[in-house]
Structures are given as structure tokens and as C-alpha cells.
Motif scaffolding. Sequence first.
Motif, PDB file in Angstrom:
ATOM      1  N   ARG A  39      40.372  35.398  27.746  1.00 19.30           N
ATOM      2  CA  ARG A  39      41.471  35.975  26.977  1.00 19.30           C
ATOM      3  C   ARG A  39      42.786  35.385  27.479  1.00 19.30           C
ATOM      4  O   ARG A  39      43.470  35.988  28.311  1.00 19.30           O
ATOM      5  N   PRO A  40      43.159  34.224  26.998  1.00 18.42           N
ATOM      6  CA  PRO A  40      44.392  33.610  27.493  1.00 18.42           C
ATOM      7  C   PRO A  40      45.610  34.409  27.047  1.00 18.42           C
ATOM      8  O   PRO A  40      45.609  35.060  26.012  1.00 18.42           O
ATOM      9  N   GLY A  41      46.606  34.369  27.844  1.00 18.46           N
ATOM     10  CA  GLY A  41      47.832  35.082  27.538  1.00 18.46           C
ATOM     11  C   GLY A  41      48.550  35.495  28.802  1.00 18.46           C
ATOM     12  O   GLY A  41      48.111  35.229  29.916  1.00 18.46           O
ATOM     13  N   ARG A  42      49.657  36.171  28.617  1.00 18.62           N
ATOM     14  CA  ARG A  42      50.486  36.559  29.745  1.00 18.62           C
ATOM     15  C   ARG A  42      49.918  37.757  30.502  1.00 18.62           C
ATOM     16  O   ARG A  42      49.959  37.797  31.720  1.00 18.62           O
ATOM     17  N   TRP A  43      49.382  38.755  29.821  1.00 14.91           N
ATOM     18  CA  TRP A  43      48.980  39.995  30.481  1.00 14.91           C
ATOM     19  C   TRP A  43      47.783  39.838  31.405  1.00 14.91           C
ATOM     20  O   TRP A  43      47.780  40.428  32.490  1.00 14.91           O
ATOM     21  N   PRO A  44      46.740  39.102  31.038  1.00 15.45           N
ATOM     22  CA  PRO A  44      45.653  38.929  32.022  1.00 15.45           C
ATOM     23  C   PRO A  44      46.106  38.206  33.279  1.00 15.45           C
ATOM     24  O   PRO A  44      45.718  38.574  34.391  1.00 15.45           O
ATOM     25  N   ARG A  45      46.951  37.209  33.139  1.00 17.31           N
ATOM     26  CA  ARG A  45      47.419  36.477  34.322  1.00 17.31           C
ATOM     27  C   ARG A  45      48.349  37.335  35.163  1.00 17.31           C
ATOM     28  O   ARG A  45      48.319  37.273  36.386  1.00 17.31           O
ATOM     29  N   LEU A  46      49.184  38.138  34.518  1.00 14.50           N
ATOM     30  CA  LEU A  46      50.047  39.047  35.261  1.00 14.50           C
ATOM     31  C   LEU A  46      49.216  40.079  36.022  1.00 14.50           C
ATOM     32  O   LEU A  46      49.505  40.393  37.176  1.00 14.50           O
ATOM     33  N   GLY A  47      48.160  40.561  35.412  1.00 14.80           N
ATOM     34  CA  GLY A  47      47.271  41.507  36.089  1.00 14.80           C
ATOM     35  C   GLY A  47      46.563  40.889  37.278  1.00 14.80           C
ATOM     36  O   GLY A  47      46.364  41.539  38.307  1.00 14.80           O
ATOM     37  N   SER A  48      46.198  39.614  37.156  1.00 13.26           N
ATOM     38  CA  SER A  48      45.505  38.968  38.268  1.00 13.26           C
ATOM     39  C   SER A  48      46.453  38.637  39.417  1.00 13.26           C
ATOM     40  O   SER A  48      46.002  38.350  40.514  1.00 13.26           O
ATOM     41  N   VAL A  49      47.755  38.683  39.176  1.00  9.66           N
ATOM     42  CA  VAL A  49      48.726  38.515  40.255  1.00  9.66           C
ATOM     43  C   VAL A  49      49.066  39.867  40.879  1.00  9.66           C
ATOM     44  O   VAL A  49      49.194  39.987  42.094  1.00  9.66           O
ATOM     45  N   LEU A  50      49.205  40.887  40.051  1.00  5.94           N
ATOM     46  CA  LEU A  50      49.602  42.202  40.553  1.00  5.94           C
ATOM     47  C   LEU A  50      48.470  42.939  41.262  1.00  5.94           C
ATOM     48  O   LEU A  50      48.728  43.731  42.170  1.00  5.94           O
ATOM     49  N   LEU A  51      47.234  42.709  40.863  1.00  6.48           N
ATOM     50  CA  LEU A  51      46.106  43.423  41.453  1.00  6.48           C
ATOM     51  C   LEU A  51      45.977  43.196  42.962  1.00  6.48           C
ATOM     52  O   LEU A  51      45.869  44.160  43.721  1.00  6.48           O
ATOM     53  N   PRO A  52      46.016  41.965  43.452  1.00  5.81           N
ATOM     54  CA  PRO A  52      45.886  41.788  44.903  1.00  5.81           C
ATOM     55  C   PRO A  52      47.202  41.906  45.664  1.00  5.81           C
ATOM     56  O   PRO A  52      47.242  41.650  46.856  1.00  5.81           O
TER      57      PRO A  52
END
Length: 122
Positions: A38-51
Motif C-alpha cells: 500500500r504505497p503512500g504517505r501514511w504507511p511510511r509515516l507509521g513505520s517511522v513512528l512505531l519504533p
Amino acid sequence: MMFGYSDEWWALLFVPVVLWVPFGPFVMGAMGVWCARRPGRWPRLGSVLLPLVPVAVSAIAVVLPTDTWDEPTHGEDVLGYFLVYVLGITVLPWVLGYGITRVVRRVRARRGRGHGPDRGEG
């Protein structure tokens, strides 16, 4: 008051750090797969904020004792932390999950277009 001392509330911050070691690679691998599908801004932002919490708390614990900065092995300790905890546990599983998912999707797309001996060629 926790563990009999009133100033040890900050120990709760180390709970995510301890849990990140065994479960972090699996979580980050799943985040990489999610970002690839699922390309886009929100999945990548989540993968930065999670850890962010476990990595930031452990980084503070490694860097903050300023009295150890004069020791000759402090630089090696910080480098080892960065290589193992940040790159090995957090970044590498994300890259593997993302890369493997992209390769599998590309191979399936090629097979679906009619290339190969199983589609009537050869």
C-alpha cells in the motif's frame, strides 16, 4: 511509588525497549510488507513512528551517561548499539519485508502477462 522507590517511574519507559528486542523485527518486517503493498504517505509515516519510543529511549540510555564519554570504549558501544539495535532490529527487517514483497509482486505481474512456458510459449 513503584518497587518501593518514588523516583523509578521512568522504568516504565524501558518496557517497550525490552519488548522491541524479540518482537521488533517481526513488527518492522510486517510494516515493510504493508508499505510495499500500500504505497503512500501514511504507511511510511507509521513505520517511522512505531519504533520511535523504543529506539529513542534506548538511544538516550546509551548516550546520556555523560561521565562515560571519556572512556575509550564508549564510541564502540554507541556504534555497536547503532548497528545492532537500530539497523539490525529496526531497519533491516523493514527493508527485507519491503524488498521481498516488491520482488514477489513484480514476478507475479510478469507471470500474469503471459510470459513463460506455462502460458503457451515454447
